[in-house]
Design an enzyme around this catalytic site. Structure first.
Site, PDB file in Angstrom:
ATOM      1  N   ASP A  16     -16.006 -27.164 -51.936  1.00 30.98           N
ATOM      2  CA  ASP A  16     -16.704 -26.501 -50.912  1.00 30.98           C
ATOM      3  C   ASP A  16     -17.189 -25.126 -51.295  1.00 30.98           C
ATOM      4  O   ASP A  16     -16.878 -24.852 -52.631  1.00 30.98           O
ATOM      5  CB  ASP A  16     -15.962 -26.109 -49.625  1.00 30.98           C
ATOM      6  CG  ASP A  16     -14.521 -25.438 -49.988  1.00 30.98           C
ATOM      7  OD1 ASP A  16     -14.509 -24.627 -50.988  1.00 30.98           O
ATOM      8  OD2 ASP A  16     -13.505 -25.676 -48.998  1.00 30.98           O
ATOM      9  N   GLN A  17     -17.896 -24.352 -50.807  1.00 30.65           N
ATOM     10  CA  GLN A  17     -18.155 -23.006 -51.042  1.00 30.65           C
ATOM     11  C   GLN A  17     -17.226 -21.792 -51.588  1.00 30.65           C
ATOM     12  O   GLN A  17     -17.374 -21.201 -52.356  1.00 30.65           O
ATOM     13  CB  GLN A  17     -18.807 -22.239 -49.812  1.00 30.65           C
ATOM     14  CG  GLN A  17     -19.781 -21.125 -50.098  1.00 30.65           C
ATOM     15  CD  GLN A  17     -20.235 -20.312 -48.963  1.00 30.65           C
ATOM     16  OE1 GLN A  17     -20.365 -20.800 -47.822  1.00 30.65           O
ATOM     17  NE2 GLN A  17     -21.066 -19.158 -49.293  1.00 30.65           N
TER      18      GLN A  17
END
Length: 140
Positions: A16-17
């Site tokens: 994810d980010q």
């Protein structure tokens, strides 16, 4: 009891980010672990499918302990937790590169006919798989 090891290099697309492996990707890694275990036993899932038999997940439990990060190597340990000739429960532990436990999990499967989804007896249809699973499963 046979415990199979599969190494995974964490790819950017799996995170994810924050650079943490997205939770659903552990399920994909568990599939890789199962496939490796089956191959370590001398078989291939694809051969079963050629015979018109599938092995769907019928139950799954997963517990997240520590995140695996982008750039790490993860290790998936897979074993046969339970086997009764019809249903198989695989156990998994996923470890971070530094050896810390990241995930514990179990997935339960049944083998079914592709055209009807009716369960089959592995013991009867695939006696060689049955014998290998009996020898490899966790003992009490």
């Amino acid at each position: 009891m046979l415990i199979s090891d599969k190494k995974i290099e964490v790819r950017y697309a799996e995170t994810d980010q924050m650079g943490i492996v997205y939770h659903a990707n552990y399920l994909v890694w568990m599939e890789l672990g199962r496939t490796q275990l089956v191959e370590d036993l001398g078989f291939k899932y694809a051969d079963m499918e050629v015979e018109g038999i599938l092995s769907p997940v019928i139950d799954i439990e997963i517990s997240y302990k520590k995140p695996v990060l982008y750039g790490e190597m993860a290790t998936i340990k897979t074993w046969i937790e339970e086997y009764d000739g019809i249903r198989i429960t695989y156990g998994y532990e996923i470890y971070k590169e530094n050896g810390e436990l990241s995930v514990t999990s179990y997935s339960k499967h049944a083998c079914v006919r592709k055209e009807s989804f009716r369960p089959i007896s592995i013991r009867k249809i695939f006696p060689d798989w049955h014998e290998a699973y009996e020898k490899a499963k966790k003992t009490e």
